[in-house]
Design a protein around this motif. Sequence first.
Motif, PDB file in Angstrom:
ATOM      1  N   VAL A  99       7.791  -8.942   4.055  1.00 42.84           N
ATOM      2  CA  VAL A  99       7.451  -8.812   5.463  1.00 42.84           C
ATOM      3  C   VAL A  99       6.243  -7.897   5.562  1.00 42.84           C
ATOM      4  CG1 VAL A  99       8.247  -7.846   7.660  1.00 42.84           C
ATOM      5  CG2 VAL A  99       9.805  -9.218   6.271  1.00 42.84           C
ATOM      6  N   GLN A 100       5.281  -8.289   6.376  1.00 44.98           N
ATOM      7  CA  GLN A 100       4.128  -7.433   6.636  1.00 44.98           C
ATOM      8  C   GLN A 100       4.402  -6.647   7.904  1.00 44.98           C
ATOM      9  OE1 GLN A 100       0.925 -10.272   6.760  1.00 44.98           O
ATOM     10  NE2 GLN A 100       0.585 -10.082   4.562  1.00 44.98           N
ATOM     11  N   ALA A 101       4.127  -5.345   7.868  1.00 42.03           N
ATOM     12  CA  ALA A 101       4.383  -4.462   9.004  1.00 42.03           C
ATOM     13  C   ALA A 101       3.085  -3.805   9.464  1.00 42.03           C
ATOM     14  CB  ALA A 101       5.395  -3.382   8.611  1.00 42.03           C
ATOM     15  N   TYR A 102       2.908  -3.773  10.772  1.00 47.92           N
ATOM     16  CA  TYR A 102       1.744  -3.160  11.396  1.00 47.92           C
ATOM     17  C   TYR A 102       2.228  -2.094  12.375  1.00 47.92           C
ATOM     18  CZ  TYR A 102      -0.206  -7.597   9.804  1.00 47.92           C
ATOM     19  OH  TYR A 102      -0.578  -8.672   9.045  1.00 47.92           O
ATOM     20  N   TYR A 103       1.875  -0.829  12.127  1.00 47.66           N
ATOM     21  CA  TYR A 103       2.252   0.227  13.061  1.00 47.66           C
ATOM     22  C   TYR A 103       1.237   1.354  13.134  1.00 47.66           C
ATOM     23  CZ  TYR A 103       4.353   2.052   8.734  1.00 47.66           C
ATOM     24  OH  TYR A 103       4.570   2.452   7.442  1.00 47.66           O
ATOM     25  N   GLN A 137      -4.752   1.708  10.660  1.00 45.17           N
ATOM     26  CA  GLN A 137      -5.275   1.198   9.391  1.00 45.17           C
ATOM     27  C   GLN A 137      -4.576  -0.079   8.925  1.00 45.17           C
ATOM     28  OE1 GLN A 137      -3.730   4.217   9.675  1.00 45.17           O
ATOM     29  NE2 GLN A 137      -2.423   4.629   7.912  1.00 45.17           N
ATOM     30  N   HIS A 138      -3.424  -0.403   9.510  1.00 45.33           N
ATOM     31  CA  HIS A 138      -2.728  -1.627   9.103  1.00 45.33           C
ATOM     32  C   HIS A 138      -3.412  -2.898   9.615  1.00 45.33           C
ATOM     33  CE1 HIS A 138       1.073   0.977   8.590  1.00 45.33           C
ATOM     34  NE2 HIS A 138       0.446   0.837   7.435  1.00 45.33           N
ATOM     35  N   ALA A 139      -4.364  -2.772  10.513  1.00 47.90           N
ATOM     36  CA  ALA A 139      -5.111  -3.954  10.968  1.00 47.90           C
ATOM     37  C   ALA A 139      -5.829  -4.600   9.792  1.00 47.90           C
ATOM     38  CB  ALA A 139      -6.100  -3.573  12.056  1.00 47.90           C
ATOM     39  N   ALA A 140      -6.328  -3.772   8.878  1.00 50.18           N
ATOM     40  CA  ALA A 140      -7.028  -4.288   7.700  1.00 50.18           C
ATOM     41  C   ALA A 140      -6.087  -4.523   6.530  1.00 50.18           C
ATOM     42  CB  ALA A 140      -8.130  -3.316   7.283  1.00 50.18           C
ATOM     43  N   GLU A 141      -5.061  -3.695   6.410  1.00 49.39           N
ATOM     44  CA  GLU A 141      -4.128  -3.812   5.289  1.00 49.39           C
ATOM     45  C   GLU A 141      -2.722  -3.417   5.747  1.00 49.39           C
ATOM     46  OE1 GLU A 141      -3.469  -1.988   0.828  1.00 49.39           O
ATOM     47  OE2 GLU A 141      -5.487  -2.035   1.667  1.00 49.39           O
ATOM     48  N   PRO A 142      -1.876  -4.418   6.035  1.00 56.56           N
ATOM     49  CA  PRO A 142      -0.528  -4.100   6.521  1.00 56.56           C
ATOM     50  C   PRO A 142       0.340  -3.467   5.436  1.00 56.56           C
ATOM     51  CG  PRO A 142      -0.733  -6.447   6.110  1.00 56.56           C
ATOM     52  CD  PRO A 142      -2.102  -5.854   5.913  1.00 56.56           C
ATOM     53  N   SER A 143       1.336  -2.753   5.889  1.00 60.45           N
ATOM     54  CA  SER A 143       2.360  -2.236   4.991  1.00 60.45           C
ATOM     55  C   SER A 143       3.239  -3.412   4.583  1.00 60.45           C
ATOM     56  CB  SER A 143       3.179  -1.181   5.732  1.00 60.45           C
ATOM     57  OG  SER A 143       4.225  -0.710   4.943  1.00 60.45           O
ATOM     58  N   VAL A 144       3.753  -3.418   3.358  1.00 63.27           N
ATOM     59  CA  VAL A 144       4.595  -4.513   2.891  1.00 63.27           C
ATOM     60  C   VAL A 144       6.025  -4.010   2.713  1.00 63.27           C
ATOM     61  CG1 VAL A 144       4.979  -6.210   1.067  1.00 63.27           C
ATOM     62  CG2 VAL A 144       2.649  -5.663   1.785  1.00 63.27           C
ATOM     63  N   ASP A 154       4.643  10.146  14.929  1.00 59.45           N
ATOM     64  CA  ASP A 154       3.882  10.294  16.167  1.00 59.45           C
ATOM     65  C   ASP A 154       4.528   9.469  17.284  1.00 59.45           C
ATOM     66  OD1 ASP A 154       1.927   9.876  18.241  1.00 59.45           O
ATOM     67  OD2 ASP A 154       0.338  10.350  16.819  1.00 59.45           O
ATOM     68  N   GLU A 155       4.673  10.059  18.465  1.00 64.67           N
ATOM     69  CA  GLU A 155       5.317   9.347  19.571  1.00 64.67           C
ATOM     70  C   GLU A 155       4.524   8.128  20.021  1.00 64.67           C
ATOM     71  OE1 GLU A 155       5.278  11.182  23.560  1.00 64.67           O
ATOM     72  OE2 GLU A 155       4.062  12.758  22.644  1.00 64.67           O
ATOM     73  N   PHE A 156       3.234   8.057  19.671  1.00 66.16           N
ATOM     74  CA  PHE A 156       2.422   6.903  20.038  1.00 66.16           C
ATOM     75  C   PHE A 156       2.315   5.886  18.907  1.00 66.16           C
ATOM     76  CE2 PHE A 156       1.011  10.308  22.896  1.00 66.16           C
ATOM     77  CZ  PHE A 156       1.344   9.698  24.106  1.00 66.16           C
ATOM     78  N   GLU A 157       3.160   6.036  17.895  1.00 63.30           N
ATOM     79  CA  GLU A 157       3.269   5.070  16.798  1.00 63.30           C
ATOM     80  C   GLU A 157       4.750   4.917  16.461  1.00 63.30           C
ATOM     81  OE1 GLU A 157       0.718   6.601  13.682  1.00 63.30           O
ATOM     82  OE2 GLU A 157      -0.991   5.507  14.502  1.00 63.30           O
ATOM     83  N   ASN A 158       5.563   4.578  17.473  1.00 63.44           N
ATOM     84  CA  ASN A 158       7.011   4.514  17.277  1.00 63.44           C
ATOM     85  C   ASN A 158       7.561   3.092  17.245  1.00 63.44           C
ATOM     86  OD1 ASN A 158       6.796   3.914  19.999  1.00 63.44           O
ATOM     87  ND2 ASN A 158       8.258   5.464  20.671  1.00 63.44           N
ATOM     88  N   SER A 159       6.679   2.109  17.103  1.00 66.90           N
ATOM     89  CA  SER A 159       7.163   0.741  16.906  1.00 66.90           C
ATOM     90  C   SER A 159       6.227   0.008  15.958  1.00 66.90           C
ATOM     91  CB  SER A 159       7.335  -0.009  18.231  1.00 66.90           C
ATOM     92  OG  SER A 159       6.110  -0.292  18.843  1.00 66.90           O
ATOM     93  N   ALA A 160       6.748  -1.070  15.402  1.00 70.13           N
ATOM     94  CA  ALA A 160       5.993  -1.849  14.419  1.00 70.13           C
ATOM     95  C   ALA A 160       6.151  -3.332  14.712  1.00 70.13           C
ATOM     96  CB  ALA A 160       6.494  -1.550  13.010  1.00 70.13           C
ATOM     97  N   ILE A 161       5.115  -4.083  14.414  1.00 72.97           N
ATOM     98  CA  ILE A 161       5.143  -5.548  14.496  1.00 72.97           C
ATOM     99  C   ILE A 161       5.335  -6.067  13.078  1.00 72.97           C
ATOM    100  CG2 ILE A 161       3.775  -7.608  14.980  1.00 72.97           C
ATOM    101  CD1 ILE A 161       2.352  -5.927  17.162  1.00 72.97           C
ATOM    102  N   ALA A 200       0.485   1.650  17.079  1.00 71.77           N
ATOM    103  CA  ALA A 200      -0.871   2.173  16.895  1.00 71.77           C
ATOM    104  C   ALA A 200      -1.494   2.568  18.232  1.00 71.77           C
ATOM    105  CB  ALA A 200      -1.732   1.162  16.154  1.00 71.77           C
ATOM    106  N   GLU A 201      -0.732   3.297  19.035  1.00 75.89           N
ATOM    107  CA  GLU A 201      -1.146   3.834  20.325  1.00 75.89           C
ATOM    108  C   GLU A 201      -1.257   2.785  21.433  1.00 75.89           C
ATOM    109  OE1 GLU A 201      -4.516   6.438  19.898  1.00 75.89           O
ATOM    110  OE2 GLU A 201      -3.560   7.550  18.287  1.00 75.89           O
ATOM    111  N   ASN A 202      -0.918   1.531  21.173  1.00 73.21           N
ATOM    112  CA  ASN A 202      -0.942   0.473  22.186  1.00 73.21           C
ATOM    113  C   ASN A 202       0.453   0.325  22.774  1.00 73.21           C
ATOM    114  OD1 ASN A 202      -3.734  -0.460  21.915  1.00 73.21           O
ATOM    115  ND2 ASN A 202      -3.092  -1.003  19.848  1.00 73.21           N
TER     116      ASN A 202
END
Length: 145
Positions: free
Chosen positions: A6-10, A13-20, A38-45, A102-104
């Motif tokens: 599974v690729q994870a984006y949170y 920097q994961h826009a270029a290289e997701p966590s696996v 960080d409270e502005f990075e509390n979820s992942a896609i 990622a703050e969004n």
Amino acid sequence: MTHNRVQAYYHVQHAAEPSVIRTPEDVDALIDVLATGDEFENSAILHSSERELLPSGFPDHEFRVGADGKRQVGVLSFMDEKNYVSLGSSASNGGEVTYFVAENPTDFPDTAEIPLALVRQAAKEFLSSGGQRPTCAQWQEPEIW
């Protein structure tokens, strides 16, 4: 040994290289980072590499996990042909809760919050099922999404 991926984006920097994410332990580490970071990075896609891509080259699904470590709750969303969010047992005040990738920000109905342990279980099921919507959680179709 599992071969699921599974690729994870949170983080930005994961826009270029997701966590696996490959193992249940990787899922636990991800949820821990979201719950304590960080409270502005509390979820992942999350996207499963075991599912087909659309003709555009984009994944045909999206699974989101959010974690609030202070309150020991989180949220889930799953999108493919329809959009779903987790359904918690608390009564709705008609309000919303916000989780950030990622703050969004993304707003969820306040009824979407579930125990953090169930967020972990659902993320592990997503990993082991090849990217299917987890059956361990209850789901609702949000009015606005």
